[in-house]
Design a protein around this motif. Structure first.
Motif, PDB file in Angstrom:
ATOM      1  N   UNK A 180      66.683  53.510   3.161  1.00  0.00           N
ATOM      2  CA  UNK A 180      65.402  53.082   3.374  1.00  0.00           C
ATOM      3  C   UNK A 180      65.216  52.864   4.816  1.00  0.00           C
ATOM      4  N   UNK A 181      66.020  52.228   5.600  1.00  0.00           N
ATOM      5  CA  UNK A 181      66.044  51.984   7.155  1.00  0.00           C
ATOM      6  C   UNK A 181      65.848  53.274   7.587  1.00  0.00           C
ATOM      7  N   UNK A 182      66.773  54.043   7.432  1.00  0.00           N
ATOM      8  CA  UNK A 182      66.975  55.525   8.046  1.00  0.00           C
ATOM      9  C   UNK A 182      65.667  56.219   7.992  1.00  0.00           C
ATOM     10  N   UNK A 183      64.858  55.984   6.989  1.00  0.00           N
ATOM     11  CA  UNK A 183      63.587  56.899   6.732  1.00  0.00           C
ATOM     12  C   UNK A 183      62.475  56.062   7.455  1.00  0.00           C
ATOM     13  N   UNK A 184      62.586  54.906   7.950  1.00  0.00           N
ATOM     14  CA  UNK A 184      61.575  54.319   8.562  1.00  0.00           C
ATOM     15  C   UNK A 184      61.939  53.541   9.803  1.00  0.00           C
ATOM     16  N   UNK A 185      62.837  54.197  10.381  1.00  0.00           N
ATOM     17  CA  UNK A 185      63.174  53.928  11.955  1.00  0.00           C
ATOM     18  C   UNK A 185      62.555  54.821  12.838  1.00  0.00           C
ATOM     19  N   UNK A 186      61.779  54.011  13.662  1.00  0.00           N
ATOM     20  CA  UNK A 186      61.337  54.854  14.987  1.00  0.00           C
ATOM     21  C   UNK A 186      62.381  55.417  15.652  1.00  0.00           C
ATOM     22  N   UNK A 187      62.083  56.529  16.435  1.00  0.00           N
ATOM     23  CA  UNK A 187      63.113  56.913  17.312  1.00  0.00           C
ATOM     24  C   UNK A 187      63.842  56.135  18.475  1.00  0.00           C
ATOM     25  N   UNK A 188      65.008  55.903  18.313  1.00  0.00           N
ATOM     26  CA  UNK A 188      65.707  54.941  19.175  1.00  0.00           C
ATOM     27  C   UNK A 188      65.776  53.616  18.194  1.00  0.00           C
ATOM     28  N   UNK A 189      65.301  53.286  17.280  1.00  0.00           N
ATOM     29  CA  UNK A 189      65.245  52.139  16.472  1.00  0.00           C
ATOM     30  C   UNK A 189      66.832  51.854  15.889  1.00  0.00           C
ATOM     31  N   UNK A 190      66.697  50.491  15.493  1.00  0.00           N
ATOM     32  CA  UNK A 190      68.050  50.013  15.221  1.00  0.00           C
ATOM     33  C   UNK A 190      68.111  49.289  13.599  1.00  0.00           C
ATOM     34  N   UNK A 191      68.835  49.263  12.921  1.00  0.00           N
ATOM     35  CA  UNK A 191      68.960  48.928  11.483  1.00  0.00           C
ATOM     36  C   UNK A 191      70.078  47.683  11.594  1.00  0.00           C
ATOM     37  N   UNK A 192      69.959  46.385  11.432  1.00  0.00           N
ATOM     38  CA  UNK A 192      70.836  45.301  11.302  1.00  0.00           C
ATOM     39  C   UNK A 192      71.052  44.765  10.084  1.00  0.00           C
ATOM     40  N   UNK A 193      72.050  44.620   9.575  1.00  0.00           N
ATOM     41  CA  UNK A 193      72.518  43.930   8.318  1.00  0.00           C
ATOM     42  C   UNK A 193      73.723  43.013   8.488  1.00  0.00           C
ATOM     43  N   UNK A 194      74.243  42.420   7.321  1.00  0.00           N
ATOM     44  CA  UNK A 194      75.358  41.560   7.084  1.00  0.00           C
ATOM     45  C   UNK A 194      75.946  42.048   6.041  1.00  0.00           C
ATOM     46  N   UNK A 195      77.205  42.077   5.638  1.00  0.00           N
ATOM     47  CA  UNK A 195      77.732  42.524   4.354  1.00  0.00           C
ATOM     48  C   UNK A 195      79.284  42.187   4.443  1.00  0.00           C
TER      49      UNK A 195
END
Length: 282
Positions: A180-195
């Motif tokens: 889902x993050x990959x589908x909605x990232x703007x160009x150059x955007x980042x996804x941060x998560x904890x696991x």
């Protein structure tokens, strides 16, 4: 974390929200109203899911590496901890949060009013994997997520629906968060998560999710809950592989471990600095 934090010589930073001045909305039976960032507070159930260090670190890590974000998406947002701490740190940003549990959405909505966020905070009810919850055209500079850690049946399951969904993968795995993050990232955007990174099989699930979503793990940081122990968690920062030059797509930068408590149980000096960064006394 207590409702009324105190540290000698420390004063709450940031704006004073409407709730701090008027006391509205009110705390209902079975709820508590607790400090999260500066003057911001959050409504929680006294015996339900309550925010944790994992949530705090997700918000801190994502906003630290994307401090200029103008549009932010919080997936599986629960009672709103991650999004509201991020909103405190990014006062100019617009937020969309997605949560499937109506009770958690109700609490997050109350907190948004108390903290004066309603004009820049869009709380949506639904499963982020479902069509229509997010428009295909919606893109974000920063996506945040604190996914549940365990498949159903892999541990002792709480009878409380809030606690159950926050711990077990009832509505999506870390791989679904990555997709889902990959589908909605703007160009150059980042996804941060904890696991979790211990056992190693858990860390492998993150890497598999990153690859399947055609993301690249840019950097990550192990989290040690007590000095001298193995890291149990990791903070991960990803971007779409297509947005990065070839040399950056294969070897993430591993940061030094973030230690939460010393061997004696005291707050570690670095985590004390982290707490100051999101408006909490050290």
């Amino acid at each position: 974390m207590t409702s009324e934090p105190f540290f000698k010589g420390w004063a709450k930073p940031g704006p004073v929200p409407p709730g701090a001045l008027t006391g509205e909305p009110a705390v209902e039976p079975g709820e508590t109203l607790d400090a999260i960032s500066g003057h911001f507070r959050i409504f929680q159930l006294a015996n339900g899911h309550r925010f944790s260090t994992d949530d705090v670190l997700t918000a801190w890590y994502g906003t630290s590496w994307c401090p200029t974000a103008r549009r932010v998406l919080d997936l599986g947002s629960g009672i709103g901890t991650v999004g509201m701490i991020a909103a405190w740190r990014l006062p100019g940003a617009q937020f969309v949060t997605v949560e499937a549990q109506p009770e958690s959405v109700r609490l997050a909505s109350k907190s948004a009013v108390w903290n004066g966020l309603t004009e820049r905070y869009d709380i949506r009810t639904g499963d982020f994997r479902d069509v229509g919850v997010l428009s295909p055209a919606e893109t974000f500079d920063l996506v945040l997520g604190s996914p549940p850690y365990f498949p159903p049946g892999s541990g002792v399951e709480s009878e409380h629906p809030q606690k159950l969904a926050c711990r077990f993968e009832l509505r999506g795995t870390v791989a679904d968060y990555c997709q889902t993050a990959a589908r909605h990232l703007a160009p150059g955007g980042v996804f941060a998560c904890v696991f979790p990174v211990d056992p190693e099989e858990q860390a492998a699930r993150v890497h598999a999710g990153v690859r399947a979503a055609e993301l690249t793990l840019v950097r990550w940081r192990p989290v040690v809950l007590r000095e001298g122990n193995r890291p149990l968690l990791g903070l991960f920062l990803m971007q779409r592989a297509a947005d990065l030059p070839e040399p950056m797509r294969h070897r993430p930068w591993e940061e030094p471990p973030l230690i939460i408590r010393t061997s004696t149980g005291a707050i570690h000096p670095e985590y004390a600095a982290v707490k100051l960064a999101f408006g909490f006394p050290p």
